[in-house]
Write a protein that holds these residues in place. Structure first.
Motif, PDB file in Angstrom:
ATOM      1  N   THR A   1       0.850  -1.197   0.088  1.00  0.00           N
ATOM      2  CA  THR A   1       0.019   0.041  -0.082  1.00  0.00           C
ATOM      3  C   THR A   1       0.862   1.462   0.124  1.00  0.00           C
ATOM      4  N   ILE A   2       1.958   1.422   0.866  1.00  0.00           N
ATOM      5  CA  ILE A   2       2.759   2.478   0.890  1.00  0.00           C
ATOM      6  C   ILE A   2       3.489   2.435  -0.651  1.00  0.00           C
ATOM      7  N   ILE A   3       3.978   1.443  -1.173  1.00  0.00           N
ATOM      8  CA  ILE A   3       4.317   1.529  -2.554  1.00  0.00           C
ATOM      9  C   ILE A   3       3.415   2.272  -3.382  1.00  0.00           C
ATOM     10  N   SER A   4       2.361   1.727  -3.450  1.00  0.00           N
ATOM     11  CA  SER A   4       1.221   2.228  -4.063  1.00  0.00           C
ATOM     12  C   SER A   4       1.033   3.554  -4.239  1.00  0.00           C
ATOM     13  N   LEU A   5       0.941   4.190  -2.930  1.00  0.00           N
ATOM     14  CA  LEU A   5       0.768   5.537  -2.647  1.00  0.00           C
ATOM     15  C   LEU A   5       1.931   6.179  -3.197  1.00  0.00           C
ATOM     16  N   LEU A   6       3.115   5.964  -3.123  1.00  0.00           N
ATOM     17  CA  LEU A   6       4.447   6.770  -3.612  1.00  0.00           C
ATOM     18  C   LEU A   6       4.372   6.467  -5.109  1.00  0.00           C
ATOM     19  N   THR A   7       3.798   5.349  -5.669  1.00  0.00           N
ATOM     20  CA  THR A   7       3.536   5.386  -7.121  1.00  0.00           C
ATOM     21  C   THR A   7       2.484   6.455  -7.619  1.00  0.00           C
ATOM     22  N   ALA A   8       1.625   6.579  -6.702  1.00  0.00           N
ATOM     23  CA  ALA A   8       0.433   7.399  -7.282  1.00  0.00           C
ATOM     24  C   ALA A   8       0.935   8.867  -7.386  1.00  0.00           C
ATOM     25  N   VAL A   9       1.945   9.154  -6.242  1.00  0.00           N
ATOM     26  CA  VAL A   9       2.327  10.684  -6.171  1.00  0.00           C
ATOM     27  C   VAL A   9       3.312  10.873  -7.285  1.00  0.00           C
ATOM     28  N   ALA A  10       3.953   9.811  -7.752  1.00  0.00           N
ATOM     29  CA  ALA A  10       4.752  10.021  -8.977  1.00  0.00           C
ATOM     30  C   ALA A  10       3.999  10.062 -10.269  1.00  0.00           C
ATOM     31  N   ILE A  11       2.848   9.307 -10.302  1.00  0.00           N
ATOM     32  CA  ILE A  11       2.143   9.408 -11.431  1.00  0.00           C
ATOM     33  C   ILE A  11       1.525  10.909 -11.570  1.00  0.00           C
ATOM     34  N   PHE A  12       1.088  11.169 -10.409  1.00  0.00           N
ATOM     35  CA  PHE A  12       0.507  12.718 -10.602  1.00  0.00           C
ATOM     36  C   PHE A  12       1.382  13.866 -10.744  1.00  0.00           C
TER      37      PHE A  12
END
Length: 109
Positions: free
Chosen positions: A95-106
């Motif tokens: 979940t933490i990795i997913s949130l960091l990925t979402a920040v990078a995508i945005f």
């Protein structure tokens, strides 16, 4: 009914849906207050906030499925809550990795 017992409403599931609803609410507010033009990022295609949200949700699903397939959901530690404690699944790391990925995508897409 026993075949779907694993689909119980758990705290992580509740947190996910609350965060998803909050994200959609904030994005709706942002669209009303700060109208956005399409932007071209790393993918070299025009994307909007909604497009980036969709990409990040698909990425989160893939990250979690790969995590479950490779690492599993074994507990990584136990919180000292209650008599027996509360086990924390390794899935929280995904979940933490997913949130960091979402920040990078945005930021970059």
């Amino acid at each position: 009914m026993e075949n779907i017992a694993w689909m119980a409403w758990t705290l992580p599931t509740a947190i996910f849906f609350v965060l998803l609803a909050s994200t959609l609410g904030v994005m709706t507010w942002l669209a009303a207050v700060y109208p956005e033009a399409e932007r071209v990022g790393v993918l070299r295609i025009p994307t909007t906030r909604g497009d980036r949200l969709f990409i990040s949700l698909i990425a989160a699903a893939v990250i979690h499925l790969v995590w479950i397939g490779v690492v599993g959901t074994n507990p990584i530690f136990t919180l000292p809550i209650g008599e027996e404690g509360v086990e924390v699944s390794s899935l929280w790391l995904a979940t933490i990795i997913s949130l960091l990925t979402a920040v990078a995508i945005f930021r970059k897409v």
